[in-house]
Design a protein around this motif. Structure first.
Motif, PDB file in Angstrom:
ATOM      1  N   ARG A  11     -11.279  -4.558 118.114  1.00 21.72           N
ATOM      2  CA  ARG A  11     -12.452  -5.187 117.489  1.00 21.72           C
ATOM      3  C   ARG A  11     -12.973  -4.350 116.330  1.00 21.72           C
ATOM      4  NH1 ARG A  11     -13.659  -9.733 117.677  1.00 21.72           N
ATOM      5  NH2 ARG A  11     -15.759  -9.856 118.521  1.00 21.72           N
TER       6      ARG A  11
ATOM      7  N   TYR B 232     -18.151  -7.238 112.766  1.00 28.62           N
ATOM      8  CA  TYR B 232     -19.512  -6.785 112.466  1.00 28.62           C
ATOM      9  C   TYR B 232     -20.314  -6.779 113.767  1.00 28.62           C
ATOM     10  CZ  TYR B 232     -18.754  -7.051 107.446  1.00 28.62           C
ATOM     11  OH  TYR B 232     -18.299  -6.829 106.179  1.00 28.62           O
TER      12      TYR B 232
ATOM     13  N   GLN C 231     -21.161  -9.867 115.601  1.00 30.91           N
ATOM     14  CA  GLN C 231     -20.078 -10.619 116.234  1.00 30.91           C
ATOM     15  C   GLN C 231     -19.698 -10.035 117.591  1.00 30.91           C
ATOM     16  OE1 GLN C 231     -17.404  -9.978 113.012  1.00 30.91           O
ATOM     17  NE2 GLN C 231     -17.920 -11.887 111.993  1.00 30.91           N
TER      18      GLN C 231
ATOM     19  N   ALA D 273     -19.570 -14.065 106.895  1.00 29.05           N
ATOM     20  CA  ALA D 273     -18.377 -13.562 107.576  1.00 29.05           C
ATOM     21  C   ALA D 273     -17.932 -14.569 108.627  1.00 29.05           C
ATOM     22  CB  ALA D 273     -18.688 -12.227 108.236  1.00 29.05           C
ATOM     23  N   PRO D 274     -16.648 -14.908 108.638  1.00 26.55           N
ATOM     24  CA  PRO D 274     -16.180 -15.845 109.644  1.00 26.55           C
ATOM     25  C   PRO D 274     -16.328 -15.223 111.033  1.00 26.55           C
ATOM     26  CG  PRO D 274     -14.336 -14.865 108.474  1.00 26.55           C
ATOM     27  CD  PRO D 274     -15.574 -14.412 107.779  1.00 26.55           C
ATOM     28  N   ARG D 275     -16.890 -15.972 111.933  1.00 24.61           N
ATOM     29  CA  ARG D 275     -17.130 -15.431 113.263  1.00 24.61           C
ATOM     30  C   ARG D 275     -15.854 -15.491 114.087  1.00 24.61           C
ATOM     31  NH1 ARG D 275     -22.180 -14.792 115.864  1.00 24.61           N
ATOM     32  NH2 ARG D 275     -23.665 -14.423 114.222  1.00 24.61           N
ATOM     33  N   ALA D 276     -15.326 -14.318 114.359  1.00 24.36           N
ATOM     34  CA  ALA D 276     -14.138 -14.275 115.219  1.00 24.36           C
ATOM     35  C   ALA D 276     -14.566 -14.619 116.638  1.00 24.36           C
ATOM     36  CB  ALA D 276     -13.535 -12.877 115.179  1.00 24.36           C
TER      37      ALA D 276
END
Lengths: 259, 317
Positions: free
Chosen positions: A144, A148, A151, B305-308
């Motif tokens: 990971r 960010y 997230q 930011a694309p959320r993983a």
């Protein structure tokens, strides 16, 4: 004083606006030891922890970490306040983990971890990255690194925060209620990382309400109330067989809440 | 738990919703009214002789107008905003410092420059040369006094400029607009810095960062999220305030150049249209720039930011 403990605090006092929150705290922590600070909220345990790395300045007493007097230089019988830069240098030796994680939200997990080694110690990014990757692997977040903080779950954020503190290779780790802001099912993953650190011989001072952690991991448990140390000793004594009425009532209140 | 219906009944468990949406008759009325108004506007723009589009585009194409737009409007906006943003952030950091002198100086600066109308300030800038009849010099302060005490002669100045050359034209304009802007930007930057959680600076300091570095690396990048949108506003306002440069006086500026063409040919309205088109164009470009700035400083805040996907079962280290 040849075999001075790693942390040596004597008669530490601290007031906020005439309200004395620390009334003469003494504490010795040997290298490699784990000390848990317990006590009701408002007992001064978090304030004391913050005094050790000078997020709060103390009004009286002295704190030495690895032989260095925190915040002052002693020449003759006079104390001289250290400069901002010198205080920053002292803090480099002490890692801190906060209740609310305080990760830098504008940086990815790995950038959080390399920030201080690169910016403060002047390490090369490449070296810092390799160590950061190893640290994130160690806290179980090796996959990971590019995420960010927003997230990540609370437990993951706190594990990144532990890796960030470890990246400075501190002599001492301070934990300020590291699991109090977490959902109950996320507490275990953070405590597991802390247990591992303790097993590896990291010197730790932990403010916590996690009794089982204190009982199983701590070498010394310190019970504080109203700005004083009420009793201190091995967990078997302080938690298992408390001598003071205040300790007994605090522990029984905790037990009734958790049962 | 099962899909079967209970014995003796026929109703199934409810499935996907297929409902009649709420009707909006008011919207249709509004659309009709707006359509008529737009048609009237288009008709006006195309048929009204006063627009004189040919003259509008001719005026926009004149060399002094284009150079006024590039130098007097765009360049002065950019330079003034650089002075303004840099000065504003510095003033905000000073204002929030523990040092009462720094904080007092910052307060006084903001008080002074916010109090003065920009037109007056620019006018004053153009006349400042009168304060320094012997020019502005770089050297030891109060050198003539020190030299007098020491019984020596001469001066300790390394570089002397004619004040009337310094406080003139675009330089005076940029200084005036920049200082005024710094006073407003100081408040915007202060709000941005205060919006960052105190724990961020604490975490940085706990890692051993000195205060200045914690501000630069940790606090300011996060404050930028709050600072950028009102700064976009300020930049657009600055773009239009460059038309005040006439007070300095500077005439190499878009609006003045267009006006002079207008008065030469007795066509004032098409000139207003031409100026409007230029300002619309410049503002649109600035808005695109602001979009990218906001995207940059919004990193990590879930806006871009694309959320993983979170890994399932993250428990246990």
């Amino acid at each position: 004083m040849t075999d001075r403990p790693l942390v040596h605090a004597v008669n530490v006092t601290k007031s906020f606006h005439h309200n004395e929150v620390l009334k003469g705290i003494d504490l010795d922590v040997e290298a490699g030891q784990v000390v848990c600070l317990l006590g009701p909220s408002g007992s001064g345990k978090t304030t004391f922890l913050r005094c050790i790395n000078q997020l709060e300045t103390i009004d009286g007493g002295r704190i030495w970490v690895d032989g260095d007097l925190m915040g002052y230089a002693e020449r003759g019988d006079k104390l001289y306040r250290l400069k901002d830069k010198e205080i920053a240098a002292q803090r480099r030796e002490i890692g801190m983990v906060f209740q609310r994680f305080n990760l830098f939200p504008h940086m990815t997990a790995i950038d959080n971890v390399i920030e201080a080694p690169v910016q403060v110690k002047g390490e090369s990014k490449k070296v810092a990255r390799e160590r950061a990757q190893a640290l994130l692997d160690r806290v179980g977040l090796g996959d990971r690194t590019a995420a960010y903080p927003a997230q990540l779950s609370g437990g993951q954020q706190q594990r990144v925060a532990i890796a960030r503190a470890l990246a400075m290779q501190p002599k001492l780790m301070l934990f300020d209620e590291p699991t109090s802001a977490l959902d109950p099912e996320l507490v275990g993953e953070v405590l597991a990382v802390m247990r591992e650190l303790a097993d590896d011989g990291t010197t730790m001072i932990v403010v916590t309400h996690e009794m089982s952690f204190a009982r199983e991991v701590a070498d010394t448990v310190v019970f504080m109330d109203a700005g004083v140390v009420v009793e201190a000793g091995p967990p078997a004594d302080v938690i298992g067989n408390p001598q003071h009425q205040r300790t007994k009532s605090f522990l029984s209140r905790l037990r009734s809440e958790h049962s | 738990m099962s899909e079967e219906t209970p014995a003796g009944t026929t109703d199934a468990r409810p499935g996907a919703i297929d409902a009649v949406p709420v009707r909006h008759p008011g919207r249709w009325v509004a659309i009709a009214v707006i359509a008529v108004l737009v048609a009237m506007l288009v008709h006006l723009l195309l048929t009204n002789k006063a627009f004189d589009w040919k003259f509008v585009f001719q005026a926009m194409n004149q060399t002094p107008v284009i150079s006024g737009f590039l130098k007097g409007t765009l360049l002065v906006t950019v330079l003034s905003m650089i002075v303004g943003v840099g000065g504003g952030v510095l003033l905000a950091v000073m204002r929030l410092s523990d040092n009462p002198i720094l904080s007092g100086v910052s307060w006084a600066f903001t008080w002074f420059f916010r109090s003065i109308p920009r037109y007056l300030l620019l006018f004053t800038m153009g006349t400042l040369g009168v304060l320094f009849p012997s020019g502005v010099s770089l050297g030891i302060p109060f050198d003539w006094k020190i030299i007098e005490w020491l019984g020596m002669s001469g001066d300790w100045r390394f570089l002397t400029l004619d004040a009337n050359q310094v406080f003139t034209g675009l330089v005076a304009g940029v200084i005036g607009l920049g200082l005024s802007e710094a006073a407003y930007m100081a408040e915007i930057a202060r709000a941005g810095i205060m919006s960052v959680d105190k724990g961020q600076a604490e975490a940085a300091e706990a890692l051993g960062m000195p205060k200045g570095k914690a501000m630069r690396r940790v606090v300011l990048p996060q404050a930028m999220r709050v600072i950028v949108p009102p700064t976009g506003n300020e930049t657009i306002a600055m773009l239009k305030d460059t038309s005040l440069l006439l007070a300095v006086p500077v005439i190499g500026e878009l609006f003045y150049q267009l006006q002079s063409i207008g008065s030469t040919y007795y066509k004032t309205f098409p000139i207003a249209v031409a100026a409007t088109l230029y300002y619309l164009l410049a503002t649109s470009v600035l808005m695109v720039g602001q979009y990218f700035l906001e995207r940059h400083f919004g990193k990590g805040f879930g806006t871009t930011a694309p959320r993983a996907a979170r890994p399932a079962g993250a428990g246990g280290a």
